[in-house]
Design a protein around this motif. Structure first.
Motif, PDB file in Angstrom:
ATOM      1  N   GLU A 126      -2.422   7.374  10.227  1.00 55.52           N
ATOM      2  CA  GLU A 126      -2.171   7.690   9.610  1.00 55.52           C
ATOM      3  C   GLU A 126      -2.646   6.132   9.048  1.00 55.52           C
ATOM      4  O   GLU A 126      -3.496   5.894   9.030  1.00 55.52           O
ATOM      5  CB  GLU A 126      -1.631   8.736   8.895  1.00 55.52           C
ATOM      6  N   VAL A 127      -1.530   5.322  10.104  1.00 57.41           N
ATOM      7  CA  VAL A 127      -1.448   4.073   9.362  1.00 57.41           C
ATOM      8  C   VAL A 127      -3.098   3.400  10.103  1.00 57.41           C
ATOM      9  O   VAL A 127      -3.138   2.224   9.674  1.00 57.41           O
ATOM     10  CB  VAL A 127      -0.254   3.351  10.364  1.00 57.41           C
TER      11      VAL A 127
ATOM     12  N   SER B  19       1.099  -0.982   0.398  1.00 57.40           N
ATOM     13  CA  SER B  19       0.019   0.164   0.090  1.00 57.40           C
ATOM     14  C   SER B  19       1.176   1.081  -0.044  1.00 57.40           C
ATOM     15  O   SER B  19       1.869   1.576   0.580  1.00 57.40           O
ATOM     16  CB  SER B  19      -0.841   0.116   1.449  1.00 57.40           C
TER      17      SER B  19
ATOM     18  N   THR C 119       0.341   3.657   0.929  1.00 55.92           N
ATOM     19  CA  THR C 119       0.331   4.851   2.315  1.00 55.92           C
ATOM     20  C   THR C 119       0.855   4.167   3.086  1.00 55.92           C
ATOM     21  O   THR C 119       1.612   4.421   4.044  1.00 55.92           O
ATOM     22  CB  THR C 119      -1.334   5.102   3.334  1.00 55.92           C
ATOM     23  N   LEU C 120       0.938   2.894   3.553  1.00 56.52           N
ATOM     24  CA  LEU C 120       1.884   1.726   4.691  1.00 56.52           C
ATOM     25  C   LEU C 120       3.360   2.662   4.099  1.00 56.52           C
ATOM     26  O   LEU C 120       4.022   2.548   5.254  1.00 56.52           O
ATOM     27  CB  LEU C 120       1.648   1.068   4.184  1.00 56.52           C
TER      28      LEU C 120
ATOM     29  N   GLU D  69      -5.823   3.751   7.331  1.00 52.14           N
ATOM     30  CA  GLU D  69      -5.558   3.006   6.109  1.00 52.14           C
ATOM     31  C   GLU D  69      -5.765   1.826   6.791  1.00 52.14           C
ATOM     32  O   GLU D  69      -6.684   1.117   5.668  1.00 52.14           O
ATOM     33  CB  GLU D  69      -3.965   4.022   5.861  1.00 52.14           C
TER      34      GLU D  69
END
Ligand code: CMC
Length: 424
Positions: free
Chosen positions: A325-326, A213, A215-216, A329
């Motif tokens: 954030e994590v 991902s 984001t990750l 997500e």
């Protein structure tokens, strides 16, 4: 050139003049190097008041909670740069332009594989070995494989060693994890980002690709940025000291990894998560706070306090935002450990014991929550700190080796037996 002169008056001696120098930021330093000519050493266990070198890399104002790499505040770097930008900045002093960046990215992402024979080292370790034990061993062992980058007097060798270390640390870290769970090693993918490739090597297997991902991967990158350097901390000072004897860079970084492992330093991130799990429920927090304050109890609130920061650790702030954030997500809401952590932080920030001693959350307080959410086991947390800190260690080693330096050799206040003779 001295900016001012300090006069040291010792009974029965003429005053000793000691030059005072100013840096660009931070406290002035008194140059005590000539004291030994007068028959004295300075005494500073724990190096509370000792500047061991001069350095242009990182500045910390612990009172204000400021951390600058090459002048740039850490939150700006975390928000606007990727990890390899920050590696380049630490190593070269400036952020890369477009051409420099693409060249640097290419070099780092094309040195990610390790010598195939290094794979054999792992089978010598027990499967339940702590991955930091494996890292100390295999990173030191790199010096047995890359003979063409061991000449510390050769600038090209130093550069190649730096690239190799930054490139291969995530590979070795992921291998340590795969070995512990009995899965085959996953080869790096050079088309991914630094953080994305690490997640791929951790979580892909020959039967199933791990979809990285963005984001990750970005969160992983940010975490590495937050760990990238921190001035003359215990592990960096260890790297400098090892390097001052002329040891090769791989051996020096292995010594840094060993120093990082302790719970007062990088090992704290693992200890924080174990502590949160032990607290288990918000109703037990008061009991643990009381233990942390009890002089007769060795327990400390892990993830709190810092030798230099007497304010909120600026890295902890970014880390907390990254945790949010994590978790968003990954769709993790109401994580019980995060709830305990947030409550613990709130109580500690209000408790007179912590307030008076200026004990604030440090970088390790929230990193473990992110790692856990990513599915990374607790024993790997300090390994990730080591991966992130590698460019800092190398930048300091390189800075020292590139200029005039002497072997680091502290003295002591001897308190043992005076001369005595063996009786016949
Ligand atoms: N919980 C309870 N009391 C504490 C804590 C804590 N986490 N940290 C410091 N204190 C107290 C300590 O007992 C001492 O009290 P007193 O003055 O009454 O004797 C006072 O605060 C000063 O502590 P110190 O140990 O003399 O300070 P230090 O600068 O030598 O140690 C430290 C700094 C980070 C080792 C320490 O704060 C600590 O052990 N913290 C917990 C471990 C931790 O989170 N480490 C990660 C540091 S950040 C990442 C890194 O740089 O690696």
């Amino acid at each position: 050139m001295a900016d001012k002169i300090a006069k040291l008056v010792i009974e029965g001696h003429d005053p000793i003049e000691l030059p005072i120098y100013s840096g660009t930021l931070g406290p002035d330093v008194i140059d005590v190097r000539t004291l030994t000519n007068h028959g004295y050493f300075t005494y500073d266990p724990g190096f509370m008041s000792t500047a061991s070198c001069d350095s242009e890399i990182t500045f910390i104002d612990g009172g204000k909670g400021v951390l600058l790499h090459r002048g740039y505040p850490i939150d700006q770097l975390a928000d606007n740069c990727d990890y390899l930008d920050v590696c380049y900045l630490l190593l070269h002093g400036e952020l890369p332009n477009e051409a420099e960046k693409s060249h640097f990215d290419h070099i780092i992402m094309h040195h990610t594989m390790v010598h195939e024979q290094l794979h054999d080292f792992f089978s010598g370790f027990r499967r339940d070995s702590h991955p930091m034990a494996i890292m100390v061993g295999v990173v030191g062992a790199l010096s047995a494989f890359y003979h063409d980058s061991l000449d510390i007097a050769n600038e090209k060798h130093r550069e190649v060693a730096a690239h190799r270390l930054i490139s291969k640390m995530p590979t070795l870290a992921a291998m340590a994890y795969k070995y512990s769970i009995g899965q085959p090693f996953v080869y790096p993918r050079n088309d991914l980002s630094y953080g994305g490739n690490f997640l791929h090597m951790m979580f892909s297997n020959p039967c199933e690709q791990y979809e990285v991902s963005p984001t990750l991967a970005r969160a992983m990158d940010k975490i590495f940025i937050l760990h990238a350097d921190h001035e003359q901390n215990a592990s960096t000072s260890t790297v400098r000291l090892a390097g001052s004897s002329g040891a090769n860079p791989f051996a020096c970084i292995a010594s840094g990894i060993a120093a990082l492992w302790g719970p007062a330093h990088g090992g704290a991130n693992e200890a924080v998560l174990n502590m949160l799990a032990e607290i288990g429920d918000e109703s037990h927090i008061d009991e643990f706070i009381a233990r942390a304050k009890d002089k007769n109890d060795p327990f400390r609130l892990m993830g709190f306090g810092h030798r230099v920061y007497k304010n909120y650790d600026p890295r902890a702030k970014v880390m907390k935002e990254t945790a949010d954030e994590v978790l968003a997500e990954l769709g993790i809401h109401n994580d019980p450990l995060l709830k305990i952590a947030a409550r613990l932080e709130q109580i500690a920030l209000e408790d007179p014991y912590f307030v008076e001693k200026k004990l604030y959350p440090n970088v390790d307080f929230y990193s473990g929550i992110i790692f856990k959410a990513l599915g990374i086991p607790t024993e790997m947390f300090t390994v990730l700190f080591a991966v992130g800190r590698t460019p800092g260690w190398i930048a300091h080693w390189k800075e020292m080796i590139s200029g005039p330096y002497r072997i680091g050799r502290p003295r002591q206040l001897y308190t043992g037996q005076k001369v005595r003779n063996l009786e016949k």
